[in-house]
Design a protein around this motif. Structure first.
Motif, mmCIF file in Angstrom:
data_model
loop_
_atom_site.group_PDB
_atom_site.id
_atom_site.type_symbol
_atom_site.label_atom_id
_atom_site.label_comp_id
_atom_site.label_asym_id
_atom_site.label_seq_id
_atom_site.Cartn_x
_atom_site.Cartn_y
_atom_site.Cartn_z
ATOM 1 N N ASP A 1 101.662 -19.258 84.271
ATOM 2 C CA ASP A 1 102.705 -18.887 83.305
ATOM 3 C C ASP A 1 102.155 -18.517 81.932
ATOM 4 O OD1 ASP A 1 104.682 -19.155 85.167
ATOM 5 O OD2 ASP A 1 105.312 -21.144 84.506
ATOM 6 N N GLN A 2 101.223 -19.296 81.419
ATOM 7 C CA GLN A 2 100.692 -19.037 80.086
ATOM 8 C C GLN A 2 99.955 -17.699 80.039
ATOM 9 O OE1 GLN A 2 98.179 -22.125 78.518
ATOM 10 N NE2 GLN A 2 97.893 -21.076 76.577
ATOM 11 N N GLY B 1 101.443 -14.481 77.987
ATOM 12 C CA GLY B 1 100.607 -13.964 76.906
ATOM 13 C C GLY B 1 100.342 -12.474 77.053
ATOM 14 N N ILE B 2 100.037 -12.054 78.270
ATOM 15 C CA ILE B 2 99.766 -10.632 78.535
ATOM 16 C C ILE B 2 101.030 -9.802 78.331
ATOM 17 C CG2 ILE B 2 99.167 -8.969 80.343
ATOM 18 C CD1 ILE B 2 97.330 -11.294 81.477
ATOM 19 N N LEU B 3 102.150 -10.261 78.890
ATOM 20 C CA LEU B 3 103.401 -9.499 78.768
ATOM 21 C C LEU B 3 103.896 -9.453 77.325
ATOM 22 C CD1 LEU B 3 105.210 -10.653 82.038
ATOM 23 C CD2 LEU B 3 103.949 -8.519 81.634
ATOM 24 N N ASN B 4 103.714 -10.542 76.578
ATOM 25 C CA ASN B 4 104.098 -10.537 75.152
ATOM 26 C C ASN B 4 103.247 -9.552 74.360
ATOM 27 O OD1 ASN B 4 106.130 -12.435 75.470
ATOM 28 N ND2 ASN B 4 104.830 -14.162 74.891
ATOM 29 N N ILE C 1 98.182 -15.258 91.083
ATOM 30 C CA ILE C 1 98.176 -13.949 90.446
ATOM 31 C C ILE C 1 96.723 -13.513 90.305
ATOM 32 C CG2 ILE C 1 100.324 -14.405 89.202
ATOM 33 C CD1 ILE C 1 98.665 -14.397 86.596
ATOM 34 N N VAL C 2 96.535 -12.221 90.320
ATOM 35 C CA VAL C 2 95.234 -11.634 90.039
ATOM 36 C C VAL C 2 95.398 -10.868 88.733
ATOM 37 C CG1 VAL C 2 93.450 -10.019 90.805
ATOM 38 C CG2 VAL C 2 94.672 -11.404 92.492
ATOM 39 N N VAL C 3 94.572 -11.208 87.754
ATOM 40 C CA VAL C 3 94.553 -10.498 86.481
ATOM 41 C C VAL C 3 93.227 -9.753 86.435
ATOM 42 C CG1 VAL C 3 94.513 -10.715 83.968
ATOM 43 C CG2 VAL C 3 95.946 -12.254 85.324
#
Length: 171
Positions: free
Chosen positions: A40-41, A45-48, A128-130
């Motif tokens: 979640d964090q 953070g990425i989407l924000n 998730i894969v970032v």
């Protein structure tokens, strides 16, 4: 009782569409696999960051046009954000590998020169894969949410969440 599956092997590719519709690989992108329950964090953070930069780009276009001084400042902020996210993920990966009880919390892998990667032995059911990398003159970040496959599976990350002009090769 919830059991972990680690038999699935997922392979994939990190790429982005360039101007003419062709797909170009994110050569040597860094990928981070995060169990969904711990993601979640990183995700927020990425989407924000993507939302803040989208708004800043829109404001810069209204004031000076996309290539004016305001536009280039936004690209510098964008690259700084990508670097900060990448460093945060690398630090998390180092900390996870140093602590055996959290070794499955964050896994770091590298894509090859064709943007291809392979995930093996992922213990989490969903993750998730970032990916953070570069396509042409742009630094970018991708997010893919997936399940641990019981059969080999192909994961494609082709739509960056965020892309920044990086003419100096900072990323």
């Amino acid at each position: 009782s919830q059991t972990s599956r680690d038999s699935g092997i997922a392979s994939g590719v990190v790429e982005a569409e360039i101007g003419n519709g062709d797909l170009k690989p994110a050569r040597f992108a860094k990928l981070f696999v995060i169990p969904a329950q711990n993601a979640d964090q990183a995700r927020s953070g990425i989407l924000n960051l993507a939302k803040v930069l989208e708004d800043a780009r829109a404001a810069a276009r209204r004031q000076e046009g996309p290539s004016g001084p305001e536009g280039s400042m936004v690209e510098i902020q964008c690259l700084a954000g990508l670097i900060k996210i990448r460093l945060s993920l690398i630090t998390g990966s180092i900390n996870a590998s140093a602590s055996p009880e959290t070794s499955q919390n964050l896994v770091e892998i590298d894509a090859d020169e064709f943007g291809k990667f392979q995930l093996k032995g992922i213990k989490s059911e969903s993750f998730i894969v970032v990916a953070v990398g570069k396509v042409g003159m742009n630094g970018a970040i991708w997010i893919s949410e997936t399940e641990t496959p019981s059969q080999p599976k192909e994961i494609t990350l082709s739509q960056p969440v965020l892309s920044c002009y990086d003419a100096q090769g900072v990323l």
